[in-house]
Design an enzyme around this catalytic site. Structure first.
Site, PDB file in Angstrom:
ATOM      1  N   ASP A  61     -19.909  85.003 -30.336  1.00 46.49           N
ATOM      2  CA  ASP A  61     -19.757  85.003 -28.883  1.00 46.49           C
ATOM      3  C   ASP A  61     -21.148  85.241 -28.303  1.00 46.49           C
ATOM      4  O   ASP A  61     -21.703  86.331 -28.400  1.00 46.49           O
ATOM      5  CB  ASP A  61     -18.769  86.091 -28.443  1.00 46.49           C
ATOM      6  CG  ASP A  61     -18.478  86.017 -26.945  1.00 46.49           C
ATOM      7  OD1 ASP A  61     -19.391  85.611 -26.184  1.00 46.49           O
ATOM      8  OD2 ASP A  61     -17.362  86.360 -26.528  1.00 46.49           O
ATOM      9  N   ARG A  84      -6.648  64.598 -18.697  1.00 46.76           N
ATOM     10  CA  ARG A  84      -6.583  65.760 -19.601  1.00 46.76           C
ATOM     11  C   ARG A  84      -7.311  65.487 -20.908  1.00 46.76           C
ATOM     12  O   ARG A  84      -7.641  66.394 -21.664  1.00 46.76           O
ATOM     13  CB  ARG A  84      -5.121  66.158 -19.880  1.00 46.76           C
ATOM     14  CG  ARG A  84      -4.997  67.342 -20.824  1.00 46.76           C
ATOM     15  CD  ARG A  84      -3.599  67.935 -20.948  1.00 46.76           C
ATOM     16  NE  ARG A  84      -2.534  66.983 -20.792  1.00 46.76           N
ATOM     17  CZ  ARG A  84      -2.147  66.103 -21.729  1.00 46.76           C
ATOM     18  NH1 ARG A  84      -2.767  66.052 -22.891  1.00 46.76           N
ATOM     19  NH2 ARG A  84      -1.142  65.274 -21.498  1.00 46.76           N
ATOM     20  N   LYS A 134     -20.342  83.403 -16.774  1.00 49.37           N
ATOM     21  CA  LYS A 134     -21.361  84.450 -16.624  1.00 49.37           C
ATOM     22  C   LYS A 134     -22.740  83.822 -16.375  1.00 49.37           C
ATOM     23  O   LYS A 134     -22.841  82.865 -15.637  1.00 49.37           O
ATOM     24  CB  LYS A 134     -21.347  85.336 -17.870  1.00 49.37           C
ATOM     25  CG  LYS A 134     -19.957  85.827 -18.272  1.00 49.37           C
ATOM     26  CD  LYS A 134     -19.410  86.766 -17.230  1.00 49.37           C
ATOM     27  CE  LYS A 134     -18.164  87.516 -17.679  1.00 49.37           C
ATOM     28  NZ  LYS A 134     -16.990  86.686 -17.990  1.00 49.37           N
ATOM     29  N   TYR A 151     -16.153  92.202 -26.751  1.00 46.70           N
ATOM     30  CA  TYR A 151     -15.336  91.870 -25.582  1.00 46.70           C
ATOM     31  C   TYR A 151     -13.877  92.243 -25.850  1.00 46.70           C
ATOM     32  O   TYR A 151     -13.268  91.763 -26.805  1.00 46.70           O
ATOM     33  CB  TYR A 151     -15.478  90.381 -25.284  1.00 46.70           C
ATOM     34  CG  TYR A 151     -14.615  89.900 -24.155  1.00 46.70           C
ATOM     35  CD1 TYR A 151     -14.629  90.530 -22.918  1.00 46.70           C
ATOM     36  CD2 TYR A 151     -13.773  88.804 -24.326  1.00 46.70           C
ATOM     37  CE1 TYR A 151     -13.835  90.084 -21.879  1.00 46.70           C
ATOM     38  CE2 TYR A 151     -12.983  88.342 -23.291  1.00 46.70           C
ATOM     39  CZ  TYR A 151     -13.014  88.996 -22.074  1.00 46.70           C
ATOM     40  OH  TYR A 151     -12.218  88.557 -21.049  1.00 46.70           O
TER      41      TYR A 151
HETATM   42  C1  LIG Z   1     -18.449  88.501 -24.053  1.00 48.42           C
HETATM   43  C2  LIG Z   1     -17.356  87.756 -23.341  1.00 48.42           C
HETATM   44  N1  LIG Z   1     -16.733  86.757 -23.974  1.00 48.42           N
HETATM   45  C3  LIG Z   1     -15.758  86.057 -23.381  1.00 48.42           C
HETATM   46  C4  LIG Z   1     -15.316  86.364 -22.107  1.00 48.42           C
HETATM   47  C5  LIG Z   1     -14.194  85.587 -21.481  1.00 48.42           C
HETATM   48  O1  LIG Z   1     -14.690  84.704 -20.538  1.00 48.42           O
HETATM   49  P1  LIG Z   1     -13.870  84.171 -19.264  1.00 48.42           P
HETATM   50  O2  LIG Z   1     -13.712  85.343 -18.337  1.00 48.42           O
HETATM   51  O3  LIG Z   1     -14.722  83.067 -18.737  1.00 48.42           O
HETATM   52  O4  LIG Z   1     -12.548  83.707 -19.773  1.00 48.42           O
HETATM   53  C6  LIG Z   1     -15.940  87.398 -21.418  1.00 48.42           C
HETATM   54  C7  LIG Z   1     -15.495  87.751 -20.051  1.00 48.42           C
HETATM   55  O5  LIG Z   1     -15.831  88.773 -19.523  1.00 48.42           O
HETATM   56  C8  LIG Z   1     -16.978  88.119 -22.053  1.00 48.42           C
HETATM   57  O6  LIG Z   1     -17.595  89.131 -21.433  1.00 48.42           O
END
Ligand SMILES: Cc1ncc(COP(=O)(O)O)c(C=O)c1O
Length: 378
Positions: free
Chosen positions: A175, A53, A200, A105
């Protein structure tokens, strides 16, 4: 557009070699995964691994790669959301104010509203498309930005926003999921944190869930490392190994997705069933000028409006090549009607993620599916 990004070499060269040890005769070019929970312990403080961990050699290889691409130190997490919440929860405490995108998001906004506000943290929402002002960031500890924003694909001038936030004494987190660590370099544009859902396009094969944070300041890296260890938001070494392998093709995938997205955006714009199309690579897009300055690749997302939820269903039913799926950045072209997840958007808004298929096939398929929408409404 800014050039190759941090590191001097071109993006494909950097992606192929990122994080790999120097080649050694008789050894594999890419080390295998190390799926270890326990280790034969070394002496106290000798820096060897002791427990799964806390650290892992496969994580370190991927983190080295991400750090090289992002121009900082990187830390991998079990998901993009684990990476995002690690930043929020290490940067903020009771009495602090956080600024979040009103159009980004949705789970970032919900996490702040449902989990942080009750802990005494104040939240302020600002739209991505409007320039960030002194009033927006007054008294803030952290400013979270997302560009291009998800799902409208508005573009924020990151350098200008970081200057405004820093002048007010706030740290800046971006982000960078839609852009990926090769499509945009938030740390070079002034951000303190670059956050990415590696689920993604960064890994891009739709076969793992992962996230990371990159930072330039070693103090922030230490705080995040401590956070990961204490919360246990750690990834499996096998996923991380797959992610590192996938990173080598990031530039190839990204440029193809970006080209396909632009071809699709142009086709969508010309179709009577579609009332609005957003893609930062379209010269007519409101975000194009800033995107062309701060992104090295516009990415594979296209957002467009059909008249209703029924029209979106008809479009997806008629298409042979666009699969109804959430998430984005995959090899396959997918599309998602965002209102079904509660995004505050019109019912007919579609976020399409261009894959790496042939552009001519995608354009022909999407045109035919849109024709079917018009026919079904007639
Ligand atoms: C812009 C953005 N940030 C963060 C996330 C979160 O990522 P995860 O689904 O890998 O937890 C997403 C998920 O769709 C996203 O589109």
């Amino acid at each position: 557009m800014i050039g190759a990004g941090p590191g001097g070499l071109g993006p494909s060269t950097r992606a192929v070699r990122a994080g790999l040890p120097p080649a050694e005769r008789g050894q594999p070019l890419r080390p295998g995964p190390v799926p270890a929970a326990i280790y034969h312990l070394g002496g106290p403080g000798d820096g060897t691994d002791g427990y799964g961990r806390v650290d892992n050699p496969t994580w370190r290889g991927y983190e080295r790669a991400l750090g090289e691409l992002e121009g900082g130190g990187a830390l991998v997490f079990s998901s993009g959301l684990a990476a995002l919440t690690a930043v929020l929860l290490t940067a903020l405490g009771p009495g602090d104010t956080v600024v979040v995108p009103s159009d980004g998001y949705y789970l970032a906004r919900r996490f702040v509203a449902e989990r942080l506000v009750s802990q005494g943290i104040r939240a302020r929402e600002v739209p991505t498309a409007a320039p960030l002002t002194d009033a927006d960031v007054a008294g803030a500890t952290l400013v979270l930005l997302e560009s291009p924003s998800n799902p409208w694909l508005d573009v924020r001038d990151l350098r200008a926003a970081a200057d405004v936030a820093h002048a007010a004494g706030a740290a800046v987190a971006v982000d960078n999921t839609a852009a990926t660590p090769l499509g945009q370099f938030p740390l070079a544009l002034g951000a303190d944190y670059s956050i990415c859902s590696d689920t993604k396009a960064t890994t891009g094969h739709g076969d793992l869930v992962l996230g990371h944070v990159a930072v330039a300041d070693p103090g922030l890296l230490a705080a995040l490392t401590g956070w990961r260890r204490m919360t246990g938001a750690v990834p499996g070494p096998l996923e991380v190994w797959l992610a590192h392998r996938s990173l080598a093709t990031l530039q190839l995938r990204l440029t193809r997705q970006s080209d396909n997205a632009l071809a699709l955006a142009a086709a969508l714009r010309d179709h009577p069933a579609v009332s609005e199309v957003r893609h930062p690579g379209l010269p007519s897009d409101p975000g194009h000028e800033v995107a062309a300055r701060q992104m090295s690749c516009f990415g594979g997302l296209v957002t467009f409006l059909l008249p209703s939820a029924g029209a979106v269903a008809a479009f997806l039913d008629a298409s042979r090549l666009v699969t109804d799926a959430t998430s984005f950045g995959d090899l396959h072209t997918t599309a998602d009607r965002r209102a079904r997840w509660g995004d505050p958007v019109p019912p007919g808004l579609v976020r399409l993620s261009a894959g790496i298929e042939d552009a001519a096939d995608l354009v022909a398929d999407v045109r035919a599916a849109l024709d079917a929408v018009v026919d079904s409404a007639a």
